[in-house]
Structures are given as structure tokens and as C-alpha cells.
Design an enzyme around this catalytic site. Sequence first.
Site, PDB file in Angstrom:
ATOM      1  N   CYS A 184      55.614  27.612 -21.413  1.00 21.73           N
ATOM      2  CA  CYS A 184      55.400  28.716 -20.486  1.00 21.73           C
ATOM      3  C   CYS A 184      54.002  28.530 -19.898  1.00 21.73           C
ATOM      4  O   CYS A 184      53.008  28.613 -20.631  1.00 21.73           O
ATOM      5  CB  CYS A 184      55.501  30.032 -21.250  1.00 21.73           C
TER       6      CYS A 184
ATOM      7  N   HIS B 221      64.259  23.295 -14.832  1.00 20.70           N
ATOM      8  CA  HIS B 221      64.045  23.985 -13.553  1.00 20.70           C
ATOM      9  C   HIS B 221      64.892  23.347 -12.468  1.00 20.70           C
ATOM     10  O   HIS B 221      64.986  22.110 -12.414  1.00 20.70           O
ATOM     11  CB  HIS B 221      62.565  23.883 -13.134  1.00 20.70           C
TER      12      HIS B 221
ATOM     13  N   GLU C  69      64.090  33.615 -13.768  1.00 22.81           N
ATOM     14  CA  GLU C  69      63.806  32.877 -15.002  1.00 22.81           C
ATOM     15  C   GLU C  69      64.974  32.913 -15.979  1.00 22.81           C
ATOM     16  O   GLU C  69      65.583  33.974 -16.202  1.00 22.81           O
ATOM     17  CB  GLU C  69      62.589  33.475 -15.713  1.00 22.81           C
TER      18      GLU C  69
ATOM     19  N   CYS D 208      55.994  32.009 -12.262  1.00 31.49           N
ATOM     20  CA  CYS D 208      56.484  31.091 -13.289  1.00 31.49           C
ATOM     21  C   CYS D 208      55.638  29.826 -13.200  1.00 31.49           C
ATOM     22  O   CYS D 208      55.718  29.095 -12.205  1.00 31.49           O
ATOM     23  CB  CYS D 208      57.958  30.774 -13.039  1.00 31.49           C
TER      24      CYS D 208
ATOM     25  N   GLY E  30      57.543  26.626 -13.524  1.00 30.67           N
ATOM     26  CA  GLY E  30      58.342  26.532 -12.295  1.00 30.67           C
ATOM     27  C   GLY E  30      57.521  26.076 -11.112  1.00 30.67           C
ATOM     28  O   GLY E  30      57.973  25.279 -10.279  1.00 30.67           O
TER      29      GLY E  30
HETATM   30  N1  LIG Z   1      57.216  32.182 -17.183  1.00 35.51           N
HETATM   31  C1  LIG Z   1      57.089  30.868 -17.753  1.00 35.51           C
HETATM   32  C2  LIG Z   1      58.358  30.106 -17.716  1.00 35.51           C
HETATM   33  C3  LIG Z   1      59.205  30.573 -18.771  1.00 35.51           C
HETATM   34  C4  LIG Z   1      60.412  29.742 -18.754  1.00 35.51           C
HETATM   35  C5  LIG Z   1      61.453  30.383 -19.588  1.00 35.51           C
HETATM   36  N2  LIG Z   1      62.147  31.415 -18.836  1.00 35.51           N
HETATM   37  C6  LIG Z   1      62.428  29.339 -20.048  1.00 35.51           C
HETATM   38  O1  LIG Z   1      63.402  29.704 -20.687  1.00 35.51           O
HETATM   39  O2  LIG Z   1      62.184  28.145 -19.784  1.00 35.51           O
HETATM   40  C7  LIG Z   1      56.039  30.026 -17.095  1.00 35.51           C
HETATM   41  O3  LIG Z   1      55.080  30.608 -16.584  1.00 35.51           O
HETATM   42  O4  LIG Z   1      56.170  28.783 -17.147  1.00 35.51           O
END
Ligand SMILES: N[C@H](CCC[C@H](N)C(=O)O)C(=O)O
Length: 294
Positions: free
Chosen positions: A76, A169, A219, A228, A231
Site C-alpha cells: 500500500c 492493477h 480499489e 492509491c 495504483g
Molecule cells: N491504497 C493502497 C492500495 C491498496 C491496494 C489494495 N486495495 C489491494 O488489495 O491491493 C495504495 O495506496 O497503494
Amino acid sequence: MVRFTKMEGLGNDYIFIDNFAERLPEEEFPVLARAVSDRHFGVGADGLIVILPPTEPGFDLRFRMFNADGSEGEMCGNGMRSFARLAFERGLVRKTRIRVQTLAGPVVPEIVLDEAGRVQGVRVDMGPPRLRSTEIPLTGPERGPVLAETVEAAGESFTFAAVSMGNPHIVIFTDADLDRIDLAHVGPALEHHPLFPQRTNVHFVRPEGPGELRMRTWERGSGITLACGTGACAALVAASLTGRSGRTADVHLPGGTLRVEWAEDGHVYQTGPANEVCRGEFTRDWRREAAARS
Ligand SMILES: N[C@H](CCC[C@H](N)C(=O)O)C(=O)O
């Protein structure tokens, strides 16, 4: 009772537990993540992040992250900036460059201090992007880099690039007004599509110049978020590989702007803010309530 700190990075907010102090059994984290993340019956956040002792040599700390639905994400990016600031300011580490053990491999955040010694932001070495289909993962024959594959979902056809930063992603480039995309409808249809055996994070990205990207995110496990970090790194890599941007860009997210660079060492770096929101004690009888539901 569980003591916590809430942090946010570009509005991507997480509940942090210092497990050196709380010493919770790790198998409880998914249930706790669902309980604390609920924005009405819990504290409210995009997920839970836990600070832990490393289990391998050569690391200062271990990082585990759980989405609001209790599923574990491998990494994350926004959360790692908050993790580093919290660990530094609480004295869990006494250096500004921290080697962190994660499910995505080694990640190295560096605290950026101002002349008064205050934390100005955090720059994170996110490691290299992974581009083979089996590394995302995608079903079907081993292939890659996947830069323009098409998938049918929610009655529409989407052409995407697939990039892993340790977590999956898909990046869908568009010239449309991002605010007009029905993310709440198309997001889950793509997240849960059978092409993605581990599900996927979903990003709609509008290039706005050689060093400018704008994006919105659905997400995996948390839904629409304001930002993200992993992301944004995936979006920069995909944009660079498809000639839509250079190897460095300001990525504009609803929660703010992240500076992302895919450096000559092959690693992706992201730099941005991380802020403490509040501290508290989670006193809800979450274990009993979860047991009653099961
Ligand atoms: N908010 C996070 C990504 C979380 C990703 C998560 N939703 C997953 O299951 O990969 C970030 O800043 O990278």
C-alpha cells in the site's frame, strides 16, 4: 480494547496498530480490519495497517495491510508513507531510511525532514514493477507486458494495461471526463472479473501532458478511494511503456498529487505527504460480534 492511530496519505486513510505494543494474534487482523474500517459501526477507514517485528534478517520492520473487506493487500503506497512517519515519530526506528518487509518484497521509505527537523513528506522506493501476466496475475497463457488487452465487463469493453507493484492493477487510459465514469458500477465488475484470479485494483487514467496524469481508482477490497499509491505507480509505468508520459510524472488523484518516478535502477519511487488524524481506543466488542455473525 485496541489502541490505534488513524493516518492519511492523500485522503487514503488507514487505521494503524503498533503490534509491538498491542501484541494481537495475526490471525485476528482480517476481522479487526472489517470492524475498524466500517465508516458507521467502526472508526472509518480504507483499511487496517499493522506495524510488526520483521521475521527475516536485514529488515527494520514488517508491514501488513488489510482492505476494508478484510482481504490482505500485498502493499500500500499511501499507507507505507504513513507507516514510515508513524514508526519514525513514535521511535520504533531511529533512522530516516527504513527497510520494510512486505508481501510485495522489500520496500524502503525515506523520511524527508525540513530544516527544523519536522517531517515534510516521505519518498518510498517501491521496488520494480512486475509485467508478466503470471505476475499480475492474469489467467490464460503466460504473456506480457500486457499493455492493451481487452475485457468485457458491466456491458462494456475495456482496453487495459496490467502492472503489479506486488499487488494487481489494471490501468484504463481514457480522454473522458473522469468524474463522469460510473466507478461504483464498472469498478466491482472489473475487480471481480474471472480474468483476475486475485481480483484487481482498477484505475481510469487521463494523460494530461508528458509529466501529468490524472486518475480515479476503484480499489480491490475497499472500493472508491481518494488515492492509491501503488495504483499511481502502476499508472506511471503503463503510461511510460505506452508513450503517454515520460518516466516521471505528477499523478493527480482526487485526494491530491503524488510525484512518481520510474528510475534508471528499474525501481519506482513515489513521494508525497502522510499525516496523523487522531489516536484512540477501539472498545467495541468486535470479537464477539464477529463470532455471532459466523
Ligand atoms: N491504497 C493502497 C492500495 C491498496 C491496494 C489494495 N486495495 C489491494 O488489495 O491491493 C495504495 O495506496 O497503494
